[in-house]
Motif scaffolding. Structure first.
Motif, PDB file in Angstrom:
ATOM      1  N   ASP A  64       0.965  -1.137   0.011  1.00  0.00           N
ATOM      2  CA  ASP A  64      -0.091  -0.076  -0.003  1.00  0.00           C
ATOM      3  C   ASP A  64       0.845   1.349  -0.009  1.00  0.00           C
ATOM      4  OD1 ASP A  64      -2.223  -1.498   0.072  1.00  0.00           O
ATOM      5  OD2 ASP A  64      -2.754  -1.241   2.351  1.00  0.00           O
ATOM      6  N   GLN A  65       1.918   1.262   0.809  1.00  0.00           N
ATOM      7  CA  GLN A  65       2.830   2.319   1.082  1.00  0.00           C
ATOM      8  C   GLN A  65       3.538   2.681  -0.264  1.00  0.00           C
ATOM      9  OE1 GLN A  65       6.109   3.137   1.209  1.00  0.00           O
ATOM     10  NE2 GLN A  65       6.160   5.040   2.260  1.00  0.00           N
ATOM     11  N   ALA A  66       3.952   1.515  -1.006  1.00  0.00           N
ATOM     12  CA  ALA A  66       4.702   1.679  -2.180  1.00  0.00           C
ATOM     13  C   ALA A  66       3.879   2.236  -3.366  1.00  0.00           C
ATOM     14  CB  ALA A  66       5.498   0.286  -2.439  1.00  0.00           C
ATOM     15  N   ARG A  67       2.729   1.733  -3.458  1.00  0.00           N
ATOM     16  CA  ARG A  67       1.779   2.291  -4.522  1.00  0.00           C
ATOM     17  C   ARG A  67       1.593   3.853  -4.083  1.00  0.00           C
ATOM     18  NH1 ARG A  67       0.365  -1.948  -7.363  1.00  0.00           N
ATOM     19  NH2 ARG A  67      -0.154  -3.978  -6.678  1.00  0.00           N
ATOM     20  N   ALA A  68       1.241   4.130  -2.959  1.00  0.00           N
ATOM     21  CA  ALA A  68       1.046   5.426  -2.615  1.00  0.00           C
ATOM     22  C   ALA A  68       2.484   6.411  -3.089  1.00  0.00           C
ATOM     23  CB  ALA A  68       0.668   5.694  -1.175  1.00  0.00           C
ATOM     24  N   SER A  69       3.476   5.664  -2.847  1.00  0.00           N
ATOM     25  CA  SER A  69       4.704   6.654  -2.635  1.00  0.00           C
ATOM     26  C   SER A  69       4.881   6.718  -4.634  1.00  0.00           C
ATOM     27  CB  SER A  69       5.929   5.939  -2.343  1.00  0.00           C
ATOM     28  OG  SER A  69       7.182   6.659  -2.634  1.00  0.00           O
ATOM     29  N   TRP A  70       4.734   5.717  -5.234  1.00  0.00           N
ATOM     30  CA  TRP A  70       4.940   5.729  -6.746  1.00  0.00           C
ATOM     31  C   TRP A  70       3.989   6.906  -7.403  1.00  0.00           C
ATOM     32  CZ3 TRP A  70       8.072   3.823 -10.215  1.00  0.00           C
ATOM     33  CH2 TRP A  70       7.601   3.814 -11.634  1.00  0.00           C
ATOM     34  N   VAL A  71       2.632   7.005  -6.855  1.00  0.00           N
ATOM     35  CA  VAL A  71       2.142   7.881  -7.529  1.00  0.00           C
ATOM     36  C   VAL A  71       2.065   9.237  -7.144  1.00  0.00           C
ATOM     37  CG1 VAL A  71      -0.436   8.614  -7.693  1.00  0.00           C
ATOM     38  CG2 VAL A  71      -0.009   6.027  -7.395  1.00  0.00           C
ATOM     39  N   TRP A 366      12.319   0.136  -8.205  1.00  0.00           N
ATOM     40  CA  TRP A 366      11.205   0.022  -7.276  1.00  0.00           C
ATOM     41  C   TRP A 366      10.840  -1.367  -7.402  1.00  0.00           C
ATOM     42  CZ3 TRP A 366       7.905   4.360  -5.162  1.00  0.00           C
ATOM     43  CH2 TRP A 366       8.553   5.413  -5.299  1.00  0.00           C
ATOM     44  N   ASP A 367      10.247  -1.950  -6.029  1.00  0.00           N
ATOM     45  CA  ASP A 367       9.805  -3.308  -5.996  1.00  0.00           C
ATOM     46  C   ASP A 367       8.360  -3.126  -5.233  1.00  0.00           C
ATOM     47  OD1 ASP A 367       9.163  -5.895  -5.606  1.00  0.00           O
ATOM     48  OD2 ASP A 367      10.602  -6.059  -4.182  1.00  0.00           O
ATOM     49  N   ILE A 368       7.241  -3.154  -6.100  1.00  0.00           N
ATOM     50  CA  ILE A 368       6.061  -2.714  -5.455  1.00  0.00           C
ATOM     51  C   ILE A 368       5.355  -3.898  -4.767  1.00  0.00           C
ATOM     52  CG2 ILE A 368       3.602  -2.069  -6.182  1.00  0.00           C
ATOM     53  CD1 ILE A 368       5.691   0.096  -6.608  1.00  0.00           C
ATOM     54  N   ASP A 369       5.390  -5.104  -5.209  1.00  0.00           N
ATOM     55  CA  ASP A 369       4.859  -6.151  -4.414  1.00  0.00           C
ATOM     56  C   ASP A 369       5.451  -7.236  -3.935  1.00  0.00           C
ATOM     57  OD1 ASP A 369       5.055  -7.546  -6.903  1.00  0.00           O
ATOM     58  OD2 ASP A 369       3.198  -7.462  -7.479  1.00  0.00           O
ATOM     59  N   ALA A 370       6.882  -7.210  -4.251  1.00  0.00           N
ATOM     60  CA  ALA A 370       7.706  -8.468  -3.863  1.00  0.00           C
ATOM     61  C   ALA A 370       7.489  -9.601  -4.489  1.00  0.00           C
ATOM     62  CB  ALA A 370       7.691  -8.618  -2.293  1.00  0.00           C
ATOM     63  N   VAL A 371       6.779  -9.516  -5.832  1.00  0.00           N
ATOM     64  CA  VAL A 371       6.647 -10.751  -6.559  1.00  0.00           C
ATOM     65  C   VAL A 371       7.130 -10.660  -7.970  1.00  0.00           C
ATOM     66  CG1 VAL A 371       4.962 -12.244  -7.555  1.00  0.00           C
ATOM     67  CG2 VAL A 371       4.590 -11.369  -5.160  1.00  0.00           C
ATOM     68  N   ASP A 373       6.381  -7.314  -9.699  1.00  0.00           N
ATOM     69  CA  ASP A 373       5.940  -5.856 -10.096  1.00  0.00           C
ATOM     70  C   ASP A 373       7.173  -5.077  -9.729  1.00  0.00           C
ATOM     71  OD1 ASP A 373       5.000  -3.371 -10.756  1.00  0.00           O
ATOM     72  OD2 ASP A 373       3.096  -3.486  -9.469  1.00  0.00           O
ATOM     73  N   VAL A 374       8.390  -5.042 -10.633  1.00  0.00           N
ATOM     74  CA  VAL A 374       9.321  -4.096 -10.483  1.00  0.00           C
ATOM     75  C   VAL A 374       9.450  -2.958 -11.469  1.00  0.00           C
ATOM     76  CG1 VAL A 374      10.898  -5.995  -9.441  1.00  0.00           C
ATOM     77  CG2 VAL A 374      10.707  -5.660 -11.905  1.00  0.00           C
ATOM     78  N   ARG A 375       9.852  -1.762 -11.310  1.00  0.00           N
ATOM     79  CA  ARG A 375       9.742  -0.694 -11.931  1.00  0.00           C
ATOM     80  C   ARG A 375      10.915   0.088 -11.817  1.00  0.00           C
ATOM     81  NH1 ARG A 375       3.745   1.260 -10.407  1.00  0.00           N
ATOM     82  NH2 ARG A 375       2.769  -0.684 -10.199  1.00  0.00           N
ATOM     83  N   ILE A 376      11.289   0.973 -12.897  1.00  0.00           N
ATOM     84  CA  ILE A 376      12.202   2.137 -12.765  1.00  0.00           C
ATOM     85  C   ILE A 376      11.479   3.241 -13.265  1.00  0.00           C
ATOM     86  CG2 ILE A 376      14.046   3.208 -14.182  1.00  0.00           C
ATOM     87  CD1 ILE A 376      15.417   0.627 -14.336  1.00  0.00           C
ATOM     88  N   LYS A 377      11.984   4.370 -12.316  1.00  0.00           N
ATOM     89  CA  LYS A 377      11.282   5.543 -12.352  1.00  0.00           C
ATOM     90  C   LYS A 377      12.469   6.653 -12.637  1.00  0.00           C
ATOM     91  CE  LYS A 377      10.904   8.015  -8.988  1.00  0.00           C
ATOM     92  NZ  LYS A 377      12.000   8.953  -9.350  1.00  0.00           N
ATOM     93  N   ALA A 378      12.557   7.237 -13.946  1.00  0.00           N
ATOM     94  CA  ALA A 378      13.743   7.879 -14.391  1.00  0.00           C
ATOM     95  C   ALA A 378      13.185   8.759 -15.745  1.00  0.00           C
ATOM     96  CB  ALA A 378      14.860   7.233 -14.772  1.00  0.00           C
ATOM     97  N   CYS A 379      14.010   9.787 -16.039  1.00  0.00           N
ATOM     98  CA  CYS A 379      13.612  10.760 -17.162  1.00  0.00           C
ATOM     99  C   CYS A 379      14.825  10.272 -18.020  1.00  0.00           C
ATOM    100  CB  CYS A 379      13.465  11.988 -16.847  1.00  0.00           C
ATOM    101  SG  CYS A 379      12.153  12.289 -15.716  1.00  0.00           S
ATOM    102  N   PHE A 380      15.010   9.178 -18.531  1.00  0.00           N
ATOM    103  CA  PHE A 380      16.306   8.981 -19.415  1.00  0.00           C
ATOM    104  C   PHE A 380      16.518   9.825 -20.956  1.00  0.00           C
ATOM    105  CE2 PHE A 380      15.955   4.396 -17.358  1.00  0.00           C
ATOM    106  CZ  PHE A 380      16.953   4.792 -16.407  1.00  0.00           C
TER     107      PHE A 380
END
Length: 629
Positions: A64-71, A366-371, A373-380
């Protein structure tokens, strides 16, 4: 970016505390005369059940916290900031309660795995705001408020040239200007202007240190510094001694680099760079904090010539977009035997700056759900720096996927330096040999081209080492009381002079608070992880090269395509934090100790060259009298 286990909601508290009381009423269980049921010694089975329930709930709350932080970071509005703040506040409030509940099980003969989980739970205190908080609700609220105010003070920091509010510059703009300006007066003005943001933070920082220490002592630690140093599977004193051992291994290389760069700066700037004590003025090193020096490569470049190729120009000429950039990095990991990135990575990552909203562009994994759902947030952008950054950030993601089968409290790096070091170790493989295999360059430059490449790398990685060391040394002194608020700034510069051999370009006093000009101080981010990562990455890199059967100069190795190197790497990654870090280190390198000898081996050609360049130069610098005496 990571979200360590930090709290739970109230469900478990009701289960553990309220339900036994209700059972005594509903079923008329007789009272024990000599000892209440609540005071009875818990069993090992109860402890194991508590850990299991806690991990399940923590997992849900973290998602829950990871999703809130991502948004919040990819769609910044007042609403998303408020939603994240609410989620974070709930986690921090529950953190102290959970650790308090876990104290019931101290002293039980628990299985090693369970005992480690309870220890990690205790050590996670303060991970939401970087420091421990007292259990008293009012003091805890004051702690979180001070932490938020300091973080905001840094974020709002601006330098307004000529006191013109219409043309104020933030740290990103100042960083770019300091990287490219070669006017010493302009550089000194920018340096002083940015460092001025620290002065208003001093009293809040002192109060936060006081509150944090109170929270740490409630948990049984001498102070916050001792709490931080307890994260490394050894006593705080043992850890501090080990850090000094590593520094002793690399200090001679740093001093050779310092001597060479000092001479090149004097050749460029004359008296503006020359000091009788042999230190380097901090504003001339291409960075607001003099922490990395790669931006002044043009000044320090050897006479033999520039770098043998311009990777950024090559990428731009090929119209490389952000997804293509990431595909290069994914291809490296797949060549080692790792899986392709999940389809959701490509759907949910933010790889470029959106046109329609404000975002945080600072690259993070980012690791959202420990399964999966991994992501990168960047402006490459198609630059050489971002090409390396892609390989680094994907290192976090592949680490996260490797330990996903661990239970919640073990889903993290073996220590905080490991997570940073993995991606950096992979990035060291971005060699001419690797670029040729990708078709980005036509031929591998000769060995004579290695000195420019090694020097460019050393200006960042070796120049950083003393800075990475001293940030937390200063904080440890603050937390222990060795450095009191009236000596904050003088103690800061005493460490910078001792370890870095750099000096401020303008006079400083205790009216200043220069530590506040570095984000990790007001942001309460422990910094020793970055020093450790600079050591570990070369150790990991050498181990992978050995597994791949590579023979030759270490700096030319690339394990691209080696399944053996991938298997060696995965044997460490999949452990997560389930074992003390020396065991994870041994799985990777065969040794259970951190060792900087791989750095020396990697840079040996440069060391020999620097010694030749410095043979007529006086090495080192003279320290002033100790202001604390």
């Amino acid at each position: 970016m990571f979200y360590p286990p930090i709290a739970m909601n109230s469900t478990i508290r009701l289960t553990l505390i309220v339900l036994p009381a209700l059972a005594g009423v509903l079923f008329c269980v007789p009272t024990v005369p000599a000892q209440s049921a609540a005071a009875a010694k818990p069993s090992v089975a109860e402890a194991l059940a508590f850990i299991d329930r806690a991990e399940q709930e923590l997992n849900t709350l973290q998602i829950d916290q990871a999703r809130a932080s991502w948004v919040e970071e990819t769609y910044i509005t007042d609403d998303t900031v408020a939603l994240l703040a609410k989620a974070s506040d709930r986690l921090i409030a529950r953190q102290t309660e959970l650790i308090g509940q876990a104290r019931r099980f101290e002293g039980l003969p628990l299985p090693p795995e369970a005992a480690r989980k309870l220890l990690l739970l205790k050590l996670s205190v303060g991970s939401g705001i970087g420091v421990a908080a007292p259990s008293d609700p009012k003091l805890r609220a004051e702690t979180t408020q001070k932490a938020a105010e300091l973080d905001a003070a840094y974020g709002r920091g601006k330098w307004c040239p000529d006191a013109d509010p219409e043309h104020c510059l933030g740290i990103d703009e100042i960083g770019v200007k300091m990287a490219h300006s070669r006017d010493p007066k302009e550089l000194a003005a920018m340096w002083a202007g940015w460092h001025a943001i620290g002065a208003p933070m001093r009293s809040d920082y002192a109060r936060l240190a006081e509150l944090s220490n109170k929270g740490a002592r409630e948990l049984g630690f001498a102070d916050t510094g001792a709490l931080w140093r307890s994260q490394y599977d050894m006593t705080p004193d043992e850890f501090q001694a080990d850090i000094e051992r590593l520094w002793t291994q690399v200090e001679p290389l740093y001093r050779e680099l310092h001597t060479y760069v000092r001479r090149k700066l004097i050749e460029k700037y004359g008296d503006a760079a020359r000091r009788p004590d042999g230190m380097i003025p901090a504003h001339l090193l291409g960075n607001p904090w003099a922490q990395e020096w790669g931006n002044i490569y043009d000044i320090a470049a050897p006479p033999s010539g520039p770098l043998p190729y311009d990777l950024g120009a090559i990428l731009k000429a090929r119209a490389t977009d952000a997804p293509h950039l990431v595909q290069y990095g994914e291809g490296f990991y797949r060549s080692l035997g790792f899986d392709a990135l999940p389809e959701t990575f490509w759907k949910r990552s933010m790889l470029s700056h959106p046109r329609d909203r404000d975002v945080v562009c600072h690259a993070s994994a980012w690791d959202i759900d420990a399964v999966r759902d991994v992501r990168i947030k960047a402006c490459f952008q198609p630059t050489s720096d971002d090409f390396v950054t892609v390989h680094h950030e994907l290192g976090h993601n592949y680490y996260q996927m490797a330990y996903r089968n661990q239970t919640f409290l073990f889903r993290d790096g073996a220590n905080d330096g490991f997570h940073e070091a993995i991606g950096d170790a992979i990035a060291l493989n971005v060699t001419p040999n690797y670029l040729k295999k990708l078709g980005l360059i036509d031929q591998v430059p000769p060995l004579s081209a290695d000195i420019p490449l090694l020097l460019h790398t050393a200006l960042d990685k070796i120049a950083f080492l003393p800075f990475g060391l001293l940030i937390d040394k200063w904080r440890w002194q603050v937390y222990s009381g060795q450095t009191t608020p009236e000596h904050y700034n003088s103690a800061w510069w005493a460490l910078r002079e001792k370890y870095q051999g750099v000096a401020p370009p303008v006079a400083r006093s205790e009216a200043d608070f220069d530590p506040g000009a570095k984000y990790h101080i007001p942001g309460n981010v422990p910094y020793m992880r970055y020093f450790l990562a600079r050591v570990y990455q070369f150790q990991f890199y050498r181990a992978m090269c050995q597994a791949a059967g590579y023979k030759g100069p270490l700096n030319r190795c690339s394990v691209y395509g080696s399944k053996e190197a991938g298997a060696r790497l995965n044997s460490m990654l999949e452990l997560g934090r389930s074992k003390p870090w020396p065991e994870a280190m041994k799985a990777m390198t065969g040794s259970d100790k951190a060792d900087a000898s791989a750095i020396i081996e990697y840079f040996q050609p440069l060391i020999d060259w620097l010694k030749e360049q410095n043979k007529d130069e006086k090495e080192g610098w003279t320290l002033p009298a100790d202001p604390m005496k």
